[in-house]
Motif scaffolding. Structure first.
Motif, PDB file in Angstrom:
ATOM      1  N   PRO A 289      42.348  34.361  20.467  1.00 15.02           N
ATOM      2  CA  PRO A 289      41.040  34.128  21.108  1.00 15.02           C
ATOM      3  C   PRO A 289      41.077  34.505  22.579  1.00 15.02           C
ATOM      4  CG  PRO A 289      42.194  32.059  20.723  1.00 15.02           C
ATOM      5  CD  PRO A 289      42.990  33.108  20.017  1.00 15.02           C
ATOM      6  N   LEU A 290      39.940  35.013  23.039  1.00 15.88           N
ATOM      7  CA  LEU A 290      39.829  35.391  24.439  1.00 15.88           C
ATOM      8  C   LEU A 290      39.704  34.148  25.307  1.00 15.88           C
ATOM      9  CD1 LEU A 290      37.381  38.414  24.255  1.00 15.88           C
ATOM     10  CD2 LEU A 290      39.868  38.395  24.110  1.00 15.88           C
ATOM     11  N   SER A 291      40.050  34.320  26.574  1.00 14.48           N
ATOM     12  CA  SER A 291      39.922  33.225  27.537  1.00 14.48           C
ATOM     13  C   SER A 291      38.482  32.755  27.546  1.00 14.48           C
ATOM     14  CB  SER A 291      40.336  33.737  28.923  1.00 14.48           C
ATOM     15  OG  SER A 291      40.175  32.734  29.893  1.00 14.48           O
ATOM     16  N   PRO A 292      38.206  31.499  27.165  1.00 12.62           N
ATOM     17  CA  PRO A 292      36.823  31.102  26.884  1.00 12.62           C
ATOM     18  C   PRO A 292      35.902  31.129  28.085  1.00 12.62           C
ATOM     19  CG  PRO A 292      38.283  29.201  26.866  1.00 12.62           C
ATOM     20  CD  PRO A 292      39.156  30.405  26.942  1.00 12.62           C
ATOM     21  N   ARG A 293      36.346  30.680  29.262  1.00  8.10           N
ATOM     22  CA  ARG A 293      35.403  30.575  30.374  1.00  8.10           C
ATOM     23  C   ARG A 293      34.944  31.950  30.881  1.00  8.10           C
ATOM     24  NH1 ARG A 293      36.797  27.110  35.636  1.00  8.10           N
ATOM     25  NH2 ARG A 293      38.318  28.777  35.916  1.00  8.10           N
TER      26      ARG A 293
ATOM     27  N   ALA B 147      39.927  40.161  37.601  1.00  6.75           N
ATOM     28  CA  ALA B 147      39.770  39.058  38.553  1.00  6.75           C
ATOM     29  C   ALA B 147      39.152  37.838  37.894  1.00  6.75           C
ATOM     30  CB  ALA B 147      38.918  39.499  39.739  1.00  6.75           C
ATOM     31  N   GLN B 148      38.422  38.051  36.802  1.00  8.29           N
ATOM     32  CA  GLN B 148      37.818  36.929  36.081  1.00  8.29           C
ATOM     33  C   GLN B 148      38.691  36.429  34.936  1.00  8.29           C
ATOM     34  OE1 GLN B 148      35.128  35.432  37.193  1.00  8.29           O
ATOM     35  NE2 GLN B 148      35.177  36.881  38.894  1.00  8.29           N
ATOM     36  N   GLY B 149      39.921  36.939  34.877  1.00 10.21           N
ATOM     37  CA  GLY B 149      40.840  36.454  33.857  1.00 10.21           C
ATOM     38  C   GLY B 149      40.781  37.203  32.552  1.00 10.21           C
TER      39      GLY B 149
ATOM     40  N   GLU C  47      42.183  42.336  26.209  1.00 12.52           N
ATOM     41  CA  GLU C  47      40.915  41.703  25.817  1.00 12.52           C
ATOM     42  C   GLU C  47      39.747  42.656  26.025  1.00 12.52           C
ATOM     43  OE1 GLU C  47      42.189  37.102  26.894  1.00 12.52           O
ATOM     44  OE2 GLU C  47      41.220  38.349  28.401  1.00 12.52           O
ATOM     45  N   THR C  48      39.775  43.414  27.115  1.00 13.01           N
ATOM     46  CA  THR C  48      38.716  44.392  27.365  1.00 13.01           C
ATOM     47  C   THR C  48      38.722  45.462  26.283  1.00 13.01           C
ATOM     48  OG1 THR C  48      38.821  44.024  29.753  1.00 13.01           O
ATOM     49  CG2 THR C  48      37.830  46.082  29.008  1.00 13.01           C
TER      50      THR C  48
ATOM     51  N   GLY D 222      39.438  31.099  39.800  1.00 10.98           N
ATOM     52  CA  GLY D 222      40.680  30.702  40.430  1.00 10.98           C
ATOM     53  C   GLY D 222      41.393  31.813  41.153  1.00 10.98           C
ATOM     54  N   VAL D 223      40.688  32.939  41.461  1.00  9.99           N
ATOM     55  CA  VAL D 223      41.323  34.060  42.135  1.00  9.99           C
ATOM     56  C   VAL D 223      40.827  34.104  43.566  1.00  9.99           C
ATOM     57  CG1 VAL D 223      41.715  36.530  42.110  1.00  9.99           C
ATOM     58  CG2 VAL D 223      41.442  35.293  39.962  1.00  9.99           C
TER      59      VAL D 223
END
Length: 359
Positions: free
Chosen positions: A6-10, A30-32, A37-38, A93-94
């Motif tokens: 699963p992709l990072s949910p947020r 930068a958004q994780g 995933e891309t 968080g970056v």
């Protein structure tokens, strides 16, 4: 990681909230969102697509015109979002990278460094009716500094510039000023009618002055093309007609005495002194419109103009020099200049007698 991970949910939830989002690979990271995933999102049948190298459209359908513009700028720019203050941390968080907003939060305004829309797309954004609509353009021209290592690809056509212009901002996008956009558009057009329509609208629509256009065409070395030279001649004629209309309106609206219009002056039995756009014989005041454009071959014309003005002033004739820009931008002020010259005639020595002839 496998494709089933699963992709990072947020980050994914936040990024997917917008149906009109264009982001670069760096902004996604930068958004994780990882490269894997891309890639997963951009697989056939996926929710995203790569629109240009390193630039992604976060929905599967065709891009809108606005999205194509943002994509081209994102591809060409050094930086595509305003930085947060040093030490600040986004929601992902970056440090130093703005967080992506929720759907109901305002999106940070893009700031595209060293990338400016130009050519036909810029003219369309400036409101030119003779420029094609954005959806019909296969490519969008974007100016970048000459030393940038970028290539033309997809819908982005790279135009290199030794000196980047100060952009105008149209709907928040950096757009080349009209004269530069015209030069870049004309450089790609072989249709004489299309070139003439664009140049004529630039002046007739009040977007710019003929001199500024010709200056850019000269710098772009386009005045060796016959169809461009013909269009420039029409442009200058259009500019003169508009300037003359402004001059007539200035005299009428600001209650100046009626001059004699479009005359030639001669010394009795002597040489021709030159033509004038307006002349007040009793006050020996002349108005000359300068609608010439700065072209390399016009050096002799500039010299002749200076000689004529010097000769008239030696004869006691006051010459008021007006440009189309002055008449367009400050008509009342130019009327005051002419009125002052007329009133000052009482304090001057009488001018030499000259013969006034229709031109």
């Amino acid at each position: 990681m496998t494709h089933n991970t699963p992709l990072s949910p947020r980050p994914l939830r936040r990024l997917s909230d917008s149906t009109r989002r264009v982001l670069t690979a760096a902004q996604l990271r930068a958004q994780g969102v990882t490269a894997a995933e891309t890639n997963e999102q951009c697989r056939p049948g996926g929710s995203w697509q790569q629109i240009l190298p390193g630039v992604f459209l976060l929905h599967p359908g065709p891009p809108t015109s606005e999205e194509r513009l943002h994509a081209v700028l994102s591809y060409a720019a050094r930086s595509s979002f305003r930085e947060t203050p040093a030490g600040a941390t986004g929601a992902a968080g970056v440090a130093g990278v703005p967080a992506q907003p929720h759907a109901d939060e305002p999106r940070p305004a893009p700031r595209y460094t060293d990338a400016v829309i130009t050519g036909l797309a810029a003219l369309t954004l400036h409101g030119f009716s003779s420029a094609p609509p954005l959806p019909s353009l296969d490519t969008i021209d974007v100016l970048v500094p000459r030393m940038r290592r970028l290539r033309t690809v997809g819908c982005a056509r790279i135009v290199r510039s030794a000196a980047m212009p100060t952009p105008s901002y149209v709907t928040g996008l950096p757009v080349a000023p009209v004269p530069r956009a015209l030069a870049d558009a004309v450089g790609e057009l072989a249709d004489a009618g299309a070139v003439r329509r664009l140049l004529t609208e630039a002046v007739r629509g009040g977007h710019t002055e003929p001199a500024a256009v010709v200056r850019e065409l000269t710098q772009a070395r386009l005045l060796n093309r016959p169809h461009v030279v013909d269009a420039v001649d029409s442009l200058l004629a259009e500019g003169r007609a508009i300037a003359e209309d402004h001059l007539y309106r200035m005299v009428r609206e600001y209650a100046l005495p009626d001059p004699v219009w479009n005359v030639d002056l001669r010394l009795p039995g002597g040489p021709h002194l030159g033509g004038l756009d307006a002349y007040w014989p009793e006050q020996a005041v002349a108005v000359e419109l300068d609608t010439r454009a700065p072209r390399q071959e016009d050096d002799a014309l500039w010299s002749e103009y200076a000689r004529k003005r010097e000769m008239l002033e030696r004869l006691g004739i006051t010459v008021v020099h007006l440009t189309p820009k002055k008449l367009r931008d400050s008509l009342e002020q130019q009327a005051a200049v002419v009125r002052t010259a007329l009133m000052a005639s009482c304090d001057r020595d009488p001018a030499a007698y000259v013969v006034v002839l229709p031109r």
